[in-house]
Write a protein that holds these residues in place. Structure first.
Motif, short mmCIF file in Angstrom:
data_model
loop_
_atom_site.label_atom_id
_atom_site.label_comp_id
_atom_site.label_asym_id
_atom_site.label_seq_id
_atom_site.Cartn_x
_atom_site.Cartn_y
_atom_site.Cartn_z
N ILE A 246 -3.34 -21.32 -5.43
CA ILE A 246 -2.65 -20.71 -4.30
C ILE A 246 -3.65 -20.77 -3.14
CG2 ILE A 246 -1.57 -18.60 -3.43
CD1 ILE A 246 -1.30 -17.86 -6.53
N VAL A 247 -3.38 -21.66 -2.19
CA VAL A 247 -4.33 -21.94 -1.11
C VAL A 247 -4.11 -21.00 0.06
CG1 VAL A 247 -5.19 -23.71 0.47
CG2 VAL A 247 -4.36 -24.37 -1.79
N GLU A 248 -5.21 -20.43 0.55
CA GLU A 248 -5.19 -19.56 1.73
C GLU A 248 -6.36 -19.96 2.62
OE1 GLU A 248 -5.32 -15.57 0.25
OE2 GLU A 248 -3.35 -15.71 -0.68
N GLY A 249 -6.18 -21.03 3.38
CA GLY A 249 -7.25 -21.52 4.27
C GLY A 249 -8.39 -22.11 3.48
N SER B 242 -11.02 -16.68 -8.14
CA SER B 242 -11.15 -16.88 -6.70
C SER B 242 -12.22 -17.94 -6.43
CB SER B 242 -11.55 -15.56 -6.05
OG SER B 242 -11.80 -15.74 -4.68
N LEU B 243 -11.89 -18.89 -5.56
CA LEU B 243 -12.85 -19.90 -5.13
C LEU B 243 -12.83 -19.97 -3.61
CD1 LEU B 243 -11.35 -21.21 -7.87
CD2 LEU B 243 -13.03 -22.96 -7.42
N VAL C 209 -9.01 -20.13 -2.35
CA VAL C 209 -7.87 -20.31 -3.25
C VAL C 209 -7.95 -19.28 -4.37
CG1 VAL C 209 -7.58 -22.80 -2.86
CG2 VAL C 209 -9.04 -22.05 -4.69
N LEU C 210 -6.80 -18.91 -4.86
CA LEU C 210 -6.69 -18.12 -6.08
C LEU C 210 -6.03 -19.03 -7.10
CD1 LEU C 210 -5.44 -14.63 -4.83
CD2 LEU C 210 -7.67 -15.20 -5.78
N VAL C 211 -6.60 -19.05 -8.29
CA VAL C 211 -6.08 -19.93 -9.34
C VAL C 211 -5.72 -19.09 -10.56
CG1 VAL C 211 -6.52 -21.97 -10.74
CG2 VAL C 211 -7.62 -21.75 -8.50
N PRO C 212 -4.44 -19.02 -10.89
CA PRO C 212 -4.06 -18.32 -12.12
C PRO C 212 -4.56 -19.12 -13.33
CG PRO C 212 -2.17 -18.60 -10.65
CD PRO C 212 -3.28 -19.46 -10.12
N LEU D 157 -17.33 -28.20 -0.65
CA LEU D 157 -17.21 -28.04 -2.10
C LEU D 157 -16.57 -26.71 -2.42
CD1 LEU D 157 -20.78 -29.25 -3.17
CD2 LEU D 157 -18.66 -30.57 -3.23
N TRP D 158 -15.84 -26.66 -3.54
CA TRP D 158 -15.24 -25.41 -4.00
C TRP D 158 -16.22 -24.70 -4.91
CZ3 TRP D 158 -11.21 -23.55 -1.64
CH2 TRP D 158 -10.35 -24.42 -0.99
N GLY D 159 -16.36 -23.40 -4.74
CA GLY D 159 -17.24 -22.61 -5.58
C GLY D 159 -16.53 -21.37 -6.09
N VAL D 160 -16.70 -21.10 -7.38
CA VAL D 160 -16.13 -19.89 -7.97
C VAL D 160 -16.83 -18.71 -7.33
CG1 VAL D 160 -15.87 -18.57 -10.11
CG2 VAL D 160 -15.57 -21.06 -10.13
N CYS D 161 -16.03 -17.74 -6.90
CA CYS D 161 -16.60 -16.59 -6.20
C CYS D 161 -16.06 -15.31 -6.81
CB CYS D 161 -16.25 -16.68 -4.71
SG CYS D 161 -17.56 -16.02 -3.67
#
Length: 133
Positions: free
Chosen positions: A86-89, A115-116, A92-95, A122-126
């Motif tokens: 689920i992209v928000e700018g 949450s990333l 992202v939230l990933v179920p 690059l995408w990072g888990v946050c």
């Protein structure tokens, strides 16, 4: 002669209010979120978490969640399903579905959201922020 569908309304365009006249002041939009890249980052994160690999954890984490040390957890957290992000700018939230496997205990499945954030392309888990010092 009027064009078909034209009702006589006139659109007034003012260059000062178009929102497109000065793109230099607008932030650069993030690259489109690639679900495959995001899922791979999450898988690599959980592999690193289960191995207690601090370098790999930091490579797959956002800046706020990076750490100086890591230990192998007493139980493994197995990533069993990754849904569409689920992209928000730039975040992202990933179920996901994970199963916790402990010695001598029945596997425990659960669903959560990971949450990333995008940093430097690059995408990072946050999920976890390091404590302030």
């Amino acid at each position: 002669m009027e064009a078909e569908g034209f009702d006589g309304a006139v659109a007034i365009v003012s260059p000062g209010f178009s929102g497109c006249d000065n793109d230099r002041d607008q932030p650069t939009p993030p690259k489109p979120a690639d679900p495959t890249d995001i899922a791979n980052t999450i898988r690599q994160y959980f592999d690193a978490y289960n191995a207690g690999d601090v370098a790999a954890l930091n490579a797959t984490s956002c800046t706020a969640a990076q750490r100086e040390s890591a230990t192998v957890p007493p139980s493994k957290t197995i990533l069993t399903a990754v849904e569409d992000p689920i992209v928000e700018g730039t975040s992202v939230l990933v179920p996901v579905e994970v199963t916790v496997q402990s010695d001598g205990a029945a596997p425990t499945p659960s669903q959560t959201q990971i949450s990333l954030v995008a940093e430097d392309g690059l995408w990072g888990v946050c999920m976890f922020e390091r404590p302030s010092e």
